[in-house]
Design a protein around this motif. Structure first.
Motif, PDB file in Angstrom:
ATOM      1  N   PHE A  35       0.838  -1.200   0.000  1.00 32.94           N
ATOM      2  CA  PHE A  35       0.000   0.000   0.000  1.00 32.94           C
ATOM      3  C   PHE A  35       0.870   1.246   0.000  1.00 32.94           C
ATOM      4  N   GLU A  36       0.359   2.290  -0.624  1.00 34.76           N
ATOM      5  CA  GLU A  36       0.977   3.613  -0.529  1.00 34.76           C
ATOM      6  C   GLU A  36      -0.108   4.565  -0.063  1.00 34.76           C
ATOM      7  N   ILE A  37       0.236   5.387   0.916  1.00 35.76           N
ATOM      8  CA  ILE A  37      -0.706   6.369   1.448  1.00 35.76           C
ATOM      9  C   ILE A  37      -0.110   7.754   1.258  1.00 35.76           C
ATOM     10  N   ILE A  38      -0.800   8.585   0.508  1.00 32.41           N
ATOM     11  CA  ILE A  38      -0.404   9.992   0.373  1.00 32.41           C
ATOM     12  C   ILE A  38      -1.167  10.731   1.455  1.00 32.41           C
ATOM     13  N   SER A  39      -0.429  11.393   2.345  1.00 31.76           N
ATOM     14  CA  SER A  39      -1.061  11.952   3.539  1.00 31.76           C
ATOM     15  C   SER A  39      -0.394  13.242   3.994  1.00 31.76           C
ATOM     16  N   THR A  40      -0.963  13.785   5.075  1.00 26.08           N
ATOM     17  CA  THR A  40      -0.381  14.936   5.771  1.00 26.08           C
ATOM     18  C   THR A  40      -0.259  14.577   7.248  1.00 26.08           C
ATOM     19  N   ASP A  41       0.523  15.360   7.962  1.00 27.61           N
ATOM     20  CA  ASP A  41       0.702  15.123   9.407  1.00 27.61           C
ATOM     21  C   ASP A  41      -0.564  15.401  10.214  1.00 27.61           C
ATOM     22  N   TRP A  42      -1.402  16.324   9.740  1.00 28.84           N
ATOM     23  CA  TRP A  42      -2.543  16.787  10.523  1.00 28.84           C
ATOM     24  C   TRP A  42      -3.842  16.058  10.211  1.00 28.84           C
ATOM     25  N   CYS A  43      -3.845  15.135   9.266  1.00 27.39           N
ATOM     26  CA  CYS A  43      -5.066  14.498   8.774  1.00 27.39           C
ATOM     27  C   CYS A  43      -5.490  13.315   9.652  1.00 27.39           C
ATOM     28  N   SER A  44      -6.677  13.409  10.261  1.00 27.51           N
ATOM     29  CA  SER A  44      -7.153  12.328  11.134  1.00 27.51           C
ATOM     30  C   SER A  44      -7.512  11.069  10.338  1.00 27.51           C
ATOM     31  N   PHE A  45      -8.034  11.226   9.122  1.00 28.48           N
ATOM     32  CA  PHE A  45      -8.359  10.048   8.309  1.00 28.48           C
ATOM     33  C   PHE A  45      -7.082   9.347   7.833  1.00 28.48           C
ATOM     34  N   CYS A  46      -6.013  10.106   7.615  1.00 34.22           N
ATOM     35  CA  CYS A  46      -4.723   9.509   7.264  1.00 34.22           C
ATOM     36  C   CYS A  46      -4.234   8.642   8.419  1.00 34.22           C
ATOM     37  N   LYS A  47      -4.326   9.179   9.617  1.00 32.71           N
ATOM     38  CA  LYS A  47      -3.905   8.452  10.812  1.00 32.71           C
ATOM     39  C   LYS A  47      -4.727   7.174  10.975  1.00 32.71           C
ATOM     40  N   ARG A  48      -6.037   7.269  10.773  1.00 35.24           N
ATOM     41  CA  ARG A  48      -6.906   6.083  10.891  1.00 35.24           C
ATOM     42  C   ARG A  48      -6.553   5.021   9.857  1.00 35.24           C
ATOM     43  N   ALA A  49      -6.267   5.449   8.630  1.00 33.71           N
ATOM     44  CA  ALA A  49      -5.909   4.497   7.574  1.00 33.71           C
ATOM     45  C   ALA A  49      -4.632   3.745   7.943  1.00 33.71           C
ATOM     46  N   LYS A  50      -3.626   4.465   8.435  1.00 38.04           N
ATOM     47  CA  LYS A  50      -2.368   3.827   8.832  1.00 38.04           C
ATOM     48  C   LYS A  50      -2.586   2.890  10.014  1.00 38.04           C
ATOM     49  N   GLU A  51      -3.404   3.305  10.967  1.00 35.44           N
ATOM     50  CA  GLU A  51      -3.707   2.446  12.119  1.00 35.44           C
ATOM     51  C   GLU A  51      -4.413   1.161  11.685  1.00 35.44           C
ATOM     52  N   LYS A  52      -5.339   1.262  10.723  1.00 37.32           N
ATOM     53  CA  LYS A  52      -6.065   0.081  10.236  1.00 37.32           C
ATOM     54  C   LYS A  52      -5.106  -0.893   9.555  1.00 37.32           C
ATOM     55  N   LEU A  53      -4.229  -0.376   8.707  1.00 35.19           N
ATOM     56  CA  LEU A  53      -3.263  -1.249   8.038  1.00 35.19           C
ATOM     57  C   LEU A  53      -2.305  -1.876   9.045  1.00 35.19           C
ATOM     58  N   ASP A  54      -1.857  -1.097  10.029  1.00 36.90           N
ATOM     59  CA  ASP A  54      -0.994  -1.633  11.086  1.00 36.90           C
ATOM     60  C   ASP A  54      -1.713  -2.741  11.851  1.00 36.90           C
ATOM     61  N   GLU A  55      -2.969  -2.499  12.193  1.00 40.05           N
ATOM     62  CA  GLU A  55      -3.781  -3.462  12.945  1.00 40.05           C
ATOM     63  C   GLU A  55      -3.885  -4.799  12.208  1.00 40.05           C
ATOM     64  N   LEU A  56      -3.977  -4.728  10.875  1.00 41.52           N
ATOM     65  CA  LEU A  56      -4.102  -5.932  10.063  1.00 41.52           C
ATOM     66  C   LEU A  56      -2.751  -6.517   9.654  1.00 41.52           C
ATOM     67  N   GLY A  57      -1.663  -5.843  10.056  1.00 44.62           N
ATOM     68  CA  GLY A  57      -0.326  -6.331   9.727  1.00 44.62           C
ATOM     69  C   GLY A  57       0.044  -6.142   8.262  1.00 44.62           C
ATOM     70  N   LEU A  58      -0.571  -5.158   7.610  1.00 44.59           N
ATOM     71  CA  LEU A  58      -0.312  -4.891   6.195  1.00 44.59           C
ATOM     72  C   LEU A  58       0.730  -3.786   6.059  1.00 44.59           C
ATOM     73  N   THR A  59       1.653  -3.956   5.145  1.00 47.92           N
ATOM     74  CA  THR A  59       2.727  -2.982   4.984  1.00 47.92           C
ATOM     75  C   THR A  59       2.292  -1.841   4.075  1.00 47.92           C
ATOM     76  N   TYR A  60       2.813  -0.661   4.369  1.00 46.57           N
ATOM     77  CA  TYR A  60       2.526   0.507   3.542  1.00 46.57           C
ATOM     78  C   TYR A  60       3.712   1.445   3.538  1.00 46.57           C
ATOM     79  N   ARG A  61       3.737   2.260   2.514  1.00 52.95           N
ATOM     80  CA  ARG A  61       4.729   3.329   2.409  1.00 52.95           C
ATOM     81  C   ARG A  61       3.948   4.628   2.443  1.00 52.95           C
ATOM     82  N   GLU A  62       4.401   5.556   3.247  1.00 57.26           N
ATOM     83  CA  GLU A  62       3.721   6.833   3.376  1.00 57.26           C
ATOM     84  C   GLU A  62       4.475   7.904   2.596  1.00 57.26           C
TER      85      GLU A  62
END
Length: 110
Positions: A35-62
């Motif tokens: 996965f690749e996530i284009i995000s910002t530091d202040w975005c709550s939905f960005c944070k949630r997306a990363k947390e969901k992928l982490d929770e499922l053990g899926l790798t991503y590049r931000e």
């Protein structure tokens, strides 16, 4: 040639408890990010997306939109919201689309 009863130094061999092998066995290489996530530091939905992928053990590049140049390129590509999420190069969308995608393609999201 090894002496009878000694396998130290052979690749794939794990030494008996309390004894270290003579040769280090290299650690496995990490899997490339699916996965690749284009995000910002202040975005709550960005944070949630990363947390969901982490929770499922899926790798991503931000990829952070942390400069005016990156933001301008992002907007020039037609995007107006973050996160923008991709899986193996295919665009998924934002956080809610990620949840839908995970439900259909990977695992339960709740």
């Amino acid at each position: 040639m090894t002496k009878k009863g000694t396998l130290t130094g052979i690749v794939g061999f794990h030494a008996p408890k309390g004894r270290a092998p003579q040769q280090e066995i290299p650690a496995p290489k990490p899997k490339p990010a699916a996965f690749e996530i284009i995000s910002t530091d202040w975005c709550s939905f960005c944070k949630r997306a990363k947390e969901k992928l982490d929770e499922l053990g899926l790798t991503y590049r931000e990829s952070l939109l942390d400069s005016q140049e990156k933001i301008a390129s992002f907007k020039a590509a037609g995007f107006t919201t973050v996160p923008q999420i991709y899986h193996n190069g295919s665009h998924i969308g934002g956080y809610m689309e990620l949840l839908d995608w995970l439900e259909k393609n990977h695992a339960p999201t709740s």
